[in-house]
Write a protein that holds these residues in place. Structure first.
Motif, mmCIF file in Angstrom:
data_model
loop_
_atom_site.group_PDB
_atom_site.id
_atom_site.type_symbol
_atom_site.label_atom_id
_atom_site.label_comp_id
_atom_site.label_asym_id
_atom_site.label_seq_id
_atom_site.Cartn_x
_atom_site.Cartn_y
_atom_site.Cartn_z
ATOM 1 N N ARG A 1 -5.779 -1.362 -8.460
ATOM 2 C CA ARG A 1 -5.794 -1.032 -6.934
ATOM 3 C C ARG A 1 -7.333 -0.811 -6.311
ATOM 4 N N LEU A 2 -7.303 -0.972 -4.978
ATOM 5 C CA LEU A 2 -8.538 -0.904 -4.419
ATOM 6 C C LEU A 2 -8.712 0.523 -4.038
ATOM 7 N N PRO A 3 -9.919 1.213 -4.524
ATOM 8 C CA PRO A 3 -9.989 2.788 -4.539
ATOM 9 C C PRO A 3 -10.540 3.160 -2.972
ATOM 10 N N ALA A 4 -10.592 2.202 -2.064
ATOM 11 C CA ALA A 4 -11.126 2.759 -0.789
ATOM 12 C C ALA A 4 -10.029 3.780 -0.183
ATOM 13 N N THR B 1 -7.561 5.369 2.378
ATOM 14 C CA THR B 1 -6.442 5.184 3.285
ATOM 15 C C THR B 1 -5.586 3.837 2.704
ATOM 16 N N VAL B 2 -6.267 3.025 1.781
ATOM 17 C CA VAL B 2 -5.622 1.787 1.299
ATOM 18 C C VAL B 2 -4.352 1.756 0.835
ATOM 19 N N ALA B 3 -4.045 2.953 0.023
ATOM 20 C CA ALA B 3 -2.642 3.479 -0.541
ATOM 21 C C ALA B 3 -1.804 3.665 0.573
ATOM 22 N N LEU C 1 -1.230 -2.225 9.446
ATOM 23 C CA LEU C 1 -2.539 -2.598 9.369
ATOM 24 C C LEU C 1 -3.242 -3.220 10.543
ATOM 25 N N GLU C 2 -4.305 -2.516 11.018
ATOM 26 C CA GLU C 2 -4.949 -3.288 12.212
ATOM 27 C C GLU C 2 -6.636 -3.683 11.957
ATOM 28 N N GLU C 3 -7.301 -2.940 10.966
ATOM 29 C CA GLU C 3 -8.692 -3.253 10.864
ATOM 30 C C GLU C 3 -9.187 -2.782 9.606
ATOM 31 N N VAL C 4 -10.049 -3.557 8.860
ATOM 32 C CA VAL C 4 -10.595 -3.343 7.630
ATOM 33 C C VAL C 4 -12.182 -3.104 8.071
#
Length: 342
Positions: free
Chosen positions: A128-131, A133-135, A221-224
């Motif tokens: 999993r990506l720990p950033a 709000t990703v979850a 999702l709208e932006e990264v």
């Protein structure tokens, strides 16, 4: 014990290597069974990336994983192998009075004279990506597995990772997407040819030193948000889809309790025979380790042949180790079948 339906060989794993082992076991005249925890044959190719191209099988410059699996399943079952799907192998017990193994799963007990473990990397979960709000956006634009390439058509897509999977996904999605951005924190670890193709494509590449630090959106999702560690700069990339391909956490699970010699989640085998330290138990494919091992489908298929041939000799020491050319083997098998029907 005489009432047991005992197979000559039971293959743990229904991926491409297990399927080829089943096919070749049938060619050598063995009765074969395939046990796999997944609900369908094909292993990681069909469960994780059916829409991804693969390049390491002979005869195909490139082929979609799902298309390769279709042919592999047809071939694997063509010599009589019996698949048992949705079953996870649990224990392996030698029955000395019977002269064969009892292999239990979470659903049944199977009896077999030999075993070939073709379990790939074992059970696996994507990292999993720990950033932050990703979850919260999993299922709403964040993907760890890709089942349908068309879902990315005309979208702004970000891919995270620098290994073969990340680069292959980027190459597959770029022609469909409105834009594709690949983000990676270090150097690429993918095949050189794929990396060259990625550089020649229309994809935007942020590497090395870049990582996703946040994602934002409303219902979807709208932006990264991407941060460049060396400079401290943060970029905001419009994106409706984010594919995270940073690897998997693999585990051999119950196989670790069988008494096998294991190094770094891989089973140690004799490269000349593919035998493990347990009598009559062999292994092939990504699950094995030995000096000079290459984790490719092509080498796994060769290992499967070695394992099957040595299983034949284990069962019958008077048998030929090398059965000869595949055409001759199949002709003998067909003549034997015709004689049995007469």
């Amino acid at each position: 014990m005489s009432e047991h339906n005992v197979f000559d060989v039971t293959i743990i794993g229904g991926g491409p290597v297990g399927l080829f082992a089943a096919f070749y076991a049938g060619m050598r005249g063995l009765t074969a069974k395939i046990i796999d925890s997944l609900p369908e044959l094909g292993g990681q190719l069909i469960a994780v990336y059916p829409e991804k191209y693969i390049y390491d099988v002979a005869g195909f410059p490139k082929i979609l994983a799902k298309d390769y699996v279709k042919g592999a399943v047809e071939q694997g079952l063509s010599t009589g192998a019996v698949p048992c799907l949705g079953e996870t192998a649990q224990t392996l017990t030698w029955l000395p009075e019977a002269g064969y193994y009892a292999l239990t799963t979470d659903k049944a007990t199977h009896y077999t004279r030999t075993v070939i473990i073709c379990a790939g990397v074992g059970s696996f979960e994507p990292k999993r990506l720990p950033a932050p709000t990703v979850a919260a956006f999993e299922g709403r634009g964040v993907h760890y597995l890709v089942r349908d390439l068309e879902s990315f058509r005309d979208k702004d897509v970000v891919v995270v990772g620098g290994g073969d999977s990340a680069v292959d996904w980027a190459l597959a999605i770029t022609p469909l997407a409105r834009s594709l951005t690949l983000v990676h924190r270090s150097k690429f670890r993918a095949h050189e040819r794929s990396v060259a193709a990625l550089h020649a494509s229309s994809a935007t590449l942020y590497y090395p030193g870049y990582e996703v630090v946040e994602v934002r959106g409303n219902a979807h999702l709208e932006e990264v948000h991407v941060h460049h560690s060396p400079s401290g700069e943060t970029r905001v990339i419009p994106a409706q889809e984010l594919v995270v391909a940073i690897g998997f956490v693999a585990d051999l699970g119950p196989l670790k309790s069988w008494g096998l010699t294991i190094e770094r989640n891989s089973i140690v085998v004799d490269p000349q025979t593919m035998a493990t330290n347990l009598p009559g138990v062999f292994a092939a494919g990504d699950v094995v380790t030995y000096p000079g091992k290459f984790k490719l489908i092509a080498t796994g298929a060769a290992e499967a042949i070695t394992a099957v041939n040595h299983a034949v000799v284990y069962l019958n020491p008077a048998a030929r180790l090398d059965a000869g050319h595949s055409t001759n083997v199949m002709e003998k098998r067909e003549r034997a079948a015709q004689a049995a029907e007469a």
